[in-house]
Design a protein around this motif. Structure first.
Motif, mmCIF file in Angstrom:
data_model
loop_
_atom_site.group_PDB
_atom_site.id
_atom_site.type_symbol
_atom_site.label_atom_id
_atom_site.label_comp_id
_atom_site.label_asym_id
_atom_site.label_seq_id
_atom_site.Cartn_x
_atom_site.Cartn_y
_atom_site.Cartn_z
ATOM 1 N N SER A 31 -4.683 2.572 1.070
ATOM 2 C CA SER A 31 -5.515 1.553 0.437
ATOM 3 C C SER A 31 -5.323 0.207 1.117
ATOM 4 C CB SER A 31 -5.184 1.458 -1.050
ATOM 5 O OG SER A 31 -3.840 1.071 -1.222
ATOM 6 N N SER A 32 -4.160 0.003 1.687
ATOM 7 C CA SER A 32 -3.900 -1.244 2.409
ATOM 8 C C SER A 32 -2.796 -1.014 3.431
ATOM 9 C CB SER A 32 -3.458 -2.326 1.431
ATOM 10 O OG SER A 32 -2.204 -1.969 0.880
ATOM 11 N N VAL A 33 -2.689 -1.950 4.346
ATOM 12 C CA VAL A 33 -1.615 -1.883 5.338
ATOM 13 C C VAL A 33 -0.264 -1.971 4.627
ATOM 14 C CG1 VAL A 33 -0.647 -2.941 7.398
ATOM 15 C CG2 VAL A 33 -3.093 -3.006 7.024
ATOM 16 N N THR A 34 -0.225 -2.830 3.620
ATOM 17 C CA THR A 34 1.025 -3.018 2.877
ATOM 18 C C THR A 34 1.526 -1.696 2.298
ATOM 19 O OG1 THR A 34 0.007 -5.084 2.226
ATOM 20 C CG2 THR A 34 2.115 -4.568 1.224
ATOM 21 N N GLN A 35 0.575 -0.912 1.794
ATOM 22 C CA GLN A 35 0.958 0.367 1.220
ATOM 23 C C GLN A 35 1.530 1.296 2.300
ATOM 24 O OE1 GLN A 35 -1.845 3.337 0.338
ATOM 25 N NE2 GLN A 35 -1.096 3.713 -1.736
ATOM 26 N N ALA A 36 0.895 1.279 3.448
ATOM 27 C CA ALA A 36 1.372 2.112 4.548
ATOM 28 C C ALA A 36 2.758 1.668 5.005
ATOM 29 C CB ALA A 36 0.381 2.059 5.706
ATOM 30 N N ILE A 37 2.959 0.360 5.060
ATOM 31 C CA ILE A 37 4.267 -0.172 5.462
ATOM 32 C C ILE A 37 5.336 0.294 4.484
ATOM 33 C CG2 ILE A 37 5.647 -2.285 5.651
ATOM 34 C CD1 ILE A 37 3.090 -3.685 6.686
ATOM 35 N N LYS A 38 5.005 0.212 3.213
ATOM 36 C CA LYS A 38 5.939 0.616 2.167
ATOM 37 C C LYS A 38 6.324 2.092 2.330
ATOM 38 C CE LYS A 38 5.880 0.230 -2.739
ATOM 39 N NZ LYS A 38 5.033 -0.046 -3.892
ATOM 40 N N PHE A 39 5.307 2.883 2.551
ATOM 41 C CA PHE A 39 5.512 4.324 2.714
ATOM 42 C C PHE A 39 6.409 4.630 3.911
ATOM 43 C CE2 PHE A 39 4.652 8.750 2.472
ATOM 44 C CZ PHE A 39 4.485 9.200 3.772
ATOM 45 N N TYR A 40 6.061 4.039 5.048
ATOM 46 C CA TYR A 40 6.821 4.341 6.260
ATOM 47 C C TYR A 40 8.241 3.787 6.215
ATOM 48 C CZ TYR A 40 3.406 6.919 8.829
ATOM 49 O OH TYR A 40 2.569 7.911 9.238
ATOM 50 N N ALA A 41 8.379 2.610 5.632
ATOM 51 C CA ALA A 41 9.710 2.013 5.528
ATOM 52 C C ALA A 41 10.615 2.941 4.723
ATOM 53 C CB ALA A 41 9.626 0.636 4.874
ATOM 54 N N LYS A 42 10.040 3.540 3.689
ATOM 55 C CA LYS A 42 10.826 4.440 2.842
ATOM 56 C C LYS A 42 11.122 5.757 3.562
ATOM 57 C CE LYS A 42 11.030 6.315 -1.751
ATOM 58 N NZ LYS A 42 10.195 6.952 -2.768
ATOM 59 N N GLN A 43 10.101 6.325 4.171
ATOM 60 C CA GLN A 43 10.260 7.612 4.867
ATOM 61 C C GLN A 43 11.317 7.557 5.960
ATOM 62 O OE1 GLN A 43 8.729 10.768 4.490
ATOM 63 N NE2 GLN A 43 8.325 9.794 2.531
ATOM 64 N N PHE A 44 11.292 6.490 6.722
ATOM 65 C CA PHE A 44 12.182 6.401 7.877
ATOM 66 C C PHE A 44 13.354 5.449 7.653
ATOM 67 C CE2 PHE A 44 8.093 7.689 9.822
ATOM 68 C CZ PHE A 44 8.509 8.890 10.372
ATOM 69 N N VAL A 45 13.519 5.038 6.412
ATOM 70 C CA VAL A 45 14.604 4.118 6.064
ATOM 71 C C VAL A 45 14.614 2.923 7.025
ATOM 72 C CG1 VAL A 45 16.979 4.023 5.222
ATOM 73 C CG2 VAL A 45 15.876 6.228 5.505
ATOM 74 N N LEU A 46 13.454 2.296 7.148
ATOM 75 C CA LEU A 46 13.331 1.160 8.058
ATOM 76 C C LEU A 46 13.461 -0.156 7.295
ATOM 77 C CD1 LEU A 46 10.216 2.443 10.042
ATOM 78 C CD2 LEU A 46 12.604 2.545 10.772
ATOM 79 N N ASP A 47 13.787 -1.190 8.039
ATOM 80 C CA ASP A 47 13.842 -2.543 7.491
ATOM 81 C C ASP A 47 12.386 -3.001 7.240
ATOM 82 O OD1 ASP A 47 15.443 -5.600 8.683
ATOM 83 O OD2 ASP A 47 13.851 -5.326 7.211
ATOM 84 N N LYS A 48 12.005 -3.024 5.969
ATOM 85 C CA LYS A 48 10.610 -3.278 5.607
ATOM 86 C C LYS A 48 10.130 -4.649 6.087
ATOM 87 C CE LYS A 48 7.735 -3.237 1.459
ATOM 88 N NZ LYS A 48 7.975 -4.549 0.816
ATOM 89 N N ARG A 49 10.956 -5.638 5.895
ATOM 90 C CA ARG A 49 10.596 -7.000 6.300
ATOM 91 C C ARG A 49 10.375 -7.085 7.817
ATOM 92 N NH1 ARG A 49 10.902 -12.576 5.077
ATOM 93 N NH2 ARG A 49 9.451 -13.242 6.696
ATOM 94 N N PHE A 50 11.275 -6.428 8.542
ATOM 95 C CA PHE A 50 11.207 -6.405 10.007
ATOM 96 C C PHE A 50 9.902 -5.733 10.447
ATOM 97 C CE2 PHE A 50 12.934 -4.310 14.055
ATOM 98 C CZ PHE A 50 12.787 -5.450 14.817
ATOM 99 N N LEU A 51 9.596 -4.607 9.808
ATOM 100 C CA LEU A 51 8.366 -3.874 10.118
ATOM 101 C C LEU A 51 7.133 -4.746 9.848
ATOM 102 C CD1 LEU A 51 6.994 -1.224 10.962
ATOM 103 C CD2 LEU A 51 7.250 -0.419 8.612
ATOM 104 N N GLU A 52 7.148 -5.453 8.733
ATOM 105 C CA GLU A 52 6.039 -6.354 8.395
ATOM 106 C C GLU A 52 5.870 -7.446 9.452
ATOM 107 O OE1 GLU A 52 6.201 -6.041 3.513
ATOM 108 O OE2 GLU A 52 7.017 -7.800 4.520
ATOM 109 N N ASP A 53 7.004 -7.995 9.880
ATOM 110 C CA ASP A 53 6.954 -9.054 10.891
ATOM 111 C C ASP A 53 6.342 -8.539 12.189
ATOM 112 O OD1 ASP A 53 8.088 -10.789 9.133
ATOM 113 O OD2 ASP A 53 10.110 -10.709 9.994
ATOM 114 N N ILE A 54 6.745 -7.325 12.575
ATOM 115 C CA ILE A 54 6.225 -6.748 13.821
ATOM 116 C C ILE A 54 4.713 -6.569 13.711
ATOM 117 C CG2 ILE A 54 6.266 -4.749 15.373
ATOM 118 C CD1 ILE A 54 9.155 -4.214 14.285
ATOM 119 N N ILE A 55 4.273 -6.002 12.580
ATOM 120 C CA ILE A 55 2.845 -5.734 12.403
ATOM 121 C C ILE A 55 2.032 -7.029 12.374
ATOM 122 C CG2 ILE A 55 1.119 -4.846 10.758
ATOM 123 C CD1 ILE A 55 3.200 -2.584 10.204
#
Ligand SMILES: [Zn+2]
Length: 214
Positions: free
Chosen positions: A151-175
């Motif tokens: 539904s949004s990029v934010t939702q995808a970020i949330k999903f992937y951050a959880k799946q791969f145990v990634l730093d969500k904030r860092f991922l957001e900054d990159i995107i």
């Protein structure tokens, strides 16, 4: 009738670089337009390795092809990339291997990691032919990734951050720097730097900003 595809415009400071990974280019990959290809036939400079991979993964556009090349590079250099995932440079320097032989190993191991990381991270310059930019159709469209619609990029970020145990904030900054059309790339950057210190993450963000200026 055989016509040679035109070479893409190459910025002066990148005139010897592989469009896919930034290594010295010695080949030119010809990408021939099929009826479904969203861009004209074209040629991009490539290093030997990317040339070989790209030829096997042409997919439906040069941009899909590039994603496939990056994925393959990640697979081929998984062990090298793991060095950076498992160690920081400082840890490697302070580790027990004080022996001269191992000292050499550590240095080259880190170097191999950096080379592999930079090739995967390398941002290809935007495509244009004779000064006319090519629109990257589909890449700026409604957000879907890897065959999944969000539904949004934010939702995808949330999903992937959880799946791969990634730093969500860092991922957001990159995107926010590379754009949502390069979501897969952003995920990979976050994965490669999964164990990075906050300082290194800031460095990665700064590097991406510089690379995405032009
Ligand atoms: Zn290359």
């Amino acid at each position: 009738m055989f016509e040679l595809a035109p070479l893409i415009d190459i910025p002066f400071d990148r005139r010897h670089q592989c469009w896919f990974c930034g290594e010295p280019s010695s080949m030119q990959l010809s990408y021939t337009k099929e009826h479904y290809t969203p861009h004209p036939s074209l040629m991009v400079p490539a290093c030997k390795e990317c040339f070989k991979i790209a030829k096997q993964h042409k997919l439906t556009s040069i941009w899909d092809c590039k994603m496939a090349v990056k994925d393959e590079l990640m697979r081929i250099y998984e062990k090298h990339l793991a060095i950076g995932v498992n160690w920081t440079k400082q840890e490697l320097e302070e580790s027990e291997f004080e022996d001269k032989v191992f000292g050499g190993f550590k240095k080259s191991a880190w170097m191999m990691y950096e080379i592999a990381r930079d090739r995967v991270n390398y941002p290809a310059w935007p495509l244009s032919l004779n000064g006319v930019p090519l629109e990257d159709f589909g890449y700026g469209a409604d957000f879907s990734f890897d065959g999944v619609n969000y539904s949004s990029v934010t939702q995808a970020i949330k999903f992937y951050a959880k799946q791969f145990v990634l730093d969500k904030r860092f991922l957001e900054d990159i995107i926010s720097i590379v754009g949502k059309q390069r979501f897969g790339f952003a995920i990979r950057v976050a994965q490669i730097n999964i164990a990075a210190t906050p300082e290194l993450k800031r460095q990665v963000i700064n590097d991406l900003k510089l690379e995405n200026q032009d």
